[in-house]
Enzyme design. Structure first.
Site: not given
Length: 847
Positions: A462, A699, A722-723, A733, A770
């Protein structure tokens, strides 16, 4: 000789040939050697049917004018009438231009290559012409037809001590044109005088910055050479040269001499140590400034002095909890304005910790049982919860320990009466810490903090997400060696290359200060041009869109220059509530977002929950690995009533707005067809919505392998890198130990992107991207070269990505993509993109 770091004009080159194909071929070779910063135009052949040989003075004149600048233009010709056409073209030019145009008698191919290399470094026109005229001597020297060209050695600084570097050249073809050009590029940032001699052939010294002089030495594989440097930064120049030599000047070593060690090198005691630490890229950029170190004692190790009655201690804790709750809400609200809604949602988890009934019950009971005061019992309770998270099998959930500890620390500080829960907020300079808490990053003043570096931490934490959202250059995972830095010492953060220099010398600081100034100018220009379309230099358009999570972000996206929304995350409507939103509420939200875009396209992703995003009012059951469980489209197909209500709301909003619908986490063609049928059923009541484009996110690797079948029915694809990266490498991740695998620039992932674009384009479908990779300006030329049609990213990244697209050349990008696909690791790809291996700057990258 220093390569210009700004947009100052360079000498332009015009290639004149009787053959159009020959002119274009020579130009292609020269561009390869000179790089994208060199302007080259061709004037080959004649107009007419078929391939007409000849030269045209008017065409030559137009070619000169197309790239004329105050730096001048050098014209290279092949033979016969080409010279007369060039002379006539010179007469046709305006009088004030003629004096800055030279006709060159150099051999066409060799002269063009050498001229391009010299022009790259901002060499004056007449010197470029002189080097071009001497180009043939390099070939003659190599073949034994002429004496080696001797040029006066560069002067450097009179009276300064000399330093030497000796090594054996391992390149299969020796120091031929390409390694020589890379040598010049590597040395361009140093002012020191630099000479070279071939010890094996006992040659005289030559100027190491003359490409002709270097090549005429006839340095072959296995030859020992000596470089001599003098000047203030001579040691740094030789150290850079040593590193270049160890990389074989960019060539594969090959041949019989492969593996021959460097030898005979004079120790470079004068050369400063670079002190580079490498880590994980969090947020790109360059930062230079004094270190503000945060190695201070952990507040949680401190104890309170006095303990009151249990009721008093419980009241103290309630007051501290309320104070921290207020601060978290303030932080969340401020962050939503500075960054985006999704990033601000990070602090929803902090609020839930403060309101956790089980945690508070345990604290209440232990305080009233006399186990201690509010401070010590709260600290024990937080450590207990952290240990429970640590024992979980899911790595992502284990990584949330940082949030638990962050909230716990803030409450302890409030109990002690400290003025603020995040003491780093008043810091300035470059912050160095063992690790950063999310609350610390969120409260930083981005105008005062130049950069962040941490010994620990992963790109998925985060704290990392917050640093990226605020645009602060940051590198995490640098290792415990980072603690060598002391308060106030100068730090150099090259976050784009994921490295930090603890002891930068003056030459390195000067180089990076130039880079930082260029980056600032680039950001300012990008902001000014943010509303304009992003066309590459050769006219190719890539749509730049925004990822948003709420209506307010749609308005911000338009202001930032977005050409639409490529990903509207609808989850925000479903979180932080006791039940799901009904169809009407969703319809109003989708319609309002479409209105905010003022006619620009809006891609709505259907509900993507599960995994790390559970809905409290819909029990998905216990799963050993939620990321491989019921999430995304699988969740929606299980909860059909919920799914159908959302599809009806989207169909209603799409009646009078350019809305597209997109399904997440599609793994099989059967899932896609089932979801598509539910959409068609929902749209039946709204005939005007039947025009809506329906696509899906790529993904999961299985979808990549099935893309040929999916493209037969889908209108478009959007790559969620990302995925896709996570599932491709079987590396969650959020796992800090696997952070090195969470790199979307790995060639294995890039091959998947290439497969999707190729199959989709073959069937007339367009492809967007994206994931976080879309917002990485460094990756823009590569994504263009891979054929991606749309890039969708967080709002703050839009302007810089559009500017990177404008600097890009689609034709050159396709060449770059082929090179990247042949790499063997993400590190190789990053070196290729950033030019780290040979100092080469590619279009749209660093400058």
């Amino acid at each position: 000789m220093t390569e210009p770091h700004d947009n100052s004009p360079r000498v332009g080159l015009v290639i004149v040939s009787h053959s159009r194909l020959l002119a274009e071929g020579v130009a292609e070779l020269a561009r390869e050697m000179g790089g994208p910063g060199v302007q080259i135009a061709t004037a080959g052949g004649m107009d007419g049917p078929g391939s007409v040989l000849g030269t045209d003075a008017l065409r030559v004149m137009k070619a000169i004018e197309s790239l004329y600048s105050e730096a001048g233009v050098l014209v290279l010709m092949d033979l016969g009438s080409a010279v007369m056409s060039a002379e006539l073209a010179l007469d046709l030019l305006p009088p004030d231009h003629r004096e800055n145009v030279l006709l060159c008698s150099a051999p066409l191919v060799e002269g063009a290559v050498v001229a391009a290399v010299q022009a790259r470094f901002g060499t004056p026109l007449r010197q470029v012409a002189a080097e071009a005229c001497g180009a043939l001597m390099a070939k003659q020297g190599q073949l034994g037809g002429a004496e080696a060209l001797q040029t006066p050695p560069s002067a450097g600084i009179r009276g300064s001590p000399e330093m030497t570097l000796r090594f054996v050249v391992l390149n299969h073809q020796g120091l031929h044109a390409r390694p020589a050009a890379r040598l010049m590029q590597a040395m361009s940032r140093f002012s020191a005088g630099l000479r070279l001699r071939n010890l094996t052939t006992q040659s005289q010294e030559v100027d190491a910055r003359s490409i002709n002089a270097v090549m005429t030495l006839g340095v072959q594989q296995g030859h020992e050479v000596e470089f001599i440097a003098n000047g203030e930064d001579g040691g740094a120049a030789l150290e850079a040269l040593r590193l270049l030599a160890e990389s074989h000047f960019g060539d594969a070593p090959g041949g019989a001499g492969a593996g021959m060690p460097l030898q005979g090198r004079t120790p470079l005691h004068e050369a400063p140590r670079s002190g580079w630490l490498t880590g994980t890229l969090i947020s790109p950029g360059i930062a230079i400034g004094p270190a503000s170190v945060l190695w201070q004692e952990d507040e949680t190790a401190l104890e309170e002095d006095d303990v009151g009655l249990p009721s008093q201690e419980w009241d103290r804790l309630q007051q501290a909890l309320q104070r921290v709750r207020t601060e978290v809400l303030e932080t969340r609200a401020a962050l939503a304005l500075r960054a985006d809604h999704q990033t601000a949602e990070i602090f929803d988890a902090h609020l839930l910790v403060l309101e956790d009934a089980e945690l508070l019950r345990w604290v209440y009971e232990h305080i009233h049982q006399g186990a201690g005061g509010a401070f010590s019992v709260w600290k024990d309770a937080v450590e207990r919860v952290a240990r429970r998270y640590e024992s979980l099998p899911d790595e992502y959930l284990r990584s949330r320990i940082a949030d638990i500890q962050d909230v716990g620390r803030q409450v302890l500080l409030a109990l002690r009466g400290d003025a603020r829960a995040a003491p780093v907020e008043q810091r300035a300079g470059i912050l160095a810490a063992l690790d950063f808490a999310p609350s610390e990053i969120a409260r930083l003043d981005a105008k005062r903090v130049q950069g962040l570096c941490a010994a620990r931490g992963a790109a998925s934490s985060h704290a990392a997400i917050l640093a990226r959202s605020l645009g602060i250059p940051a590198v995490f995972g640098l290792g415990e060696e980072l603690q060598q830095i002391r308060e106030g010492e100068t730090l150099l953060v090259d976050a784009t290359a994921a490295r930090v220099c603890l002891l930068p010398d003056e030459a390195l600081l000067a180089e990076y200060e130039d880079r930082a100034r260029v980056e600032l100018k680039t950001r300012q220009l990008a902001h000014q041009l943010r509303a304009k379309a992003a066309l590459t230099r050769d006219g190719h358009r890539v749509e730049v869109a925004a990822n948003i999570g709420q209506v307010a972000e749609a308005r911000a996206a338009v202001e930032a220059g977005a050409e639409g929304v490529g990903l509207f995350r609808t989850e925000f409507l479903f979180f932080q509530r006791a039940s799901a939103p009904d169809e009407d509420e969703q319809y109003e939200a989708y319609r309002e977002a479409a209105r905010a875009l003022e006619g620009r396209p809006l891609i709505i992703r259907t509900l993507d929950v599960g995994g790390d995003k559970p809905l409290p009012y819909l029990d998905a059951g216990q799963e050993a690995n939620p990321f491989l469980g019921v999430r995304g489209l699988r969740f929606c197909l299980v909860n059909r009533e919920l799914f159908s209500a959302q599809l009806r709301a989207i169909a209603r909003a799409a009646v009078d707005a350019p809305i597209r619908v997109m399904f997440p986490m599609v793994a099989t063609r059967e899932e896609w067809l089932e979801a598509r049928a539910l959409w068609e059923e929902a749209a039946q009541s709204f005939p005007a919505a039947r025009h809506v484009e329906v696509g899906l996110m790529i993904e999961i690797p299985s979808a990549v392998l099935l893309v040929q079948h999916l493209a037969a029915e889908a209108s478009f694809f959007s790559l969620g890198t990302n995925d896709l990266t996570q599932y491709l490498f079987a590396a969650e991740r959020g796992n800090e130990r696997l952070a090195h695998l969470s790199d979307a620039l790995h060639p294995a992932l890039l091959q998947m992107v290439a497969r999707v674009t190729e199959e989709a384009h073959a069937r007339g479908r367009w492809v967007g991207l994206c994931g976080e990779l879309a917002g990485d300006a460094l990756a823009v030329p590569l994504l263009v070269g891979l054929g991606v049609d749309e890039l969708s990213m967080s709002v703050p990244a839009i302007a810089s990505v559009k500017q990177a697209l404008r600097a890009c050349h689609a034709g050159e990008a396709r060449v770059l993509a082929r090179q990247a696909l042949s790499c063997g690791s993400a590190a190789e790809v990053r070196r290729l993109l950033a030019g780290e291996a040979f100092g080469e700057i590619l279009p749209g990258m660093r400058h």
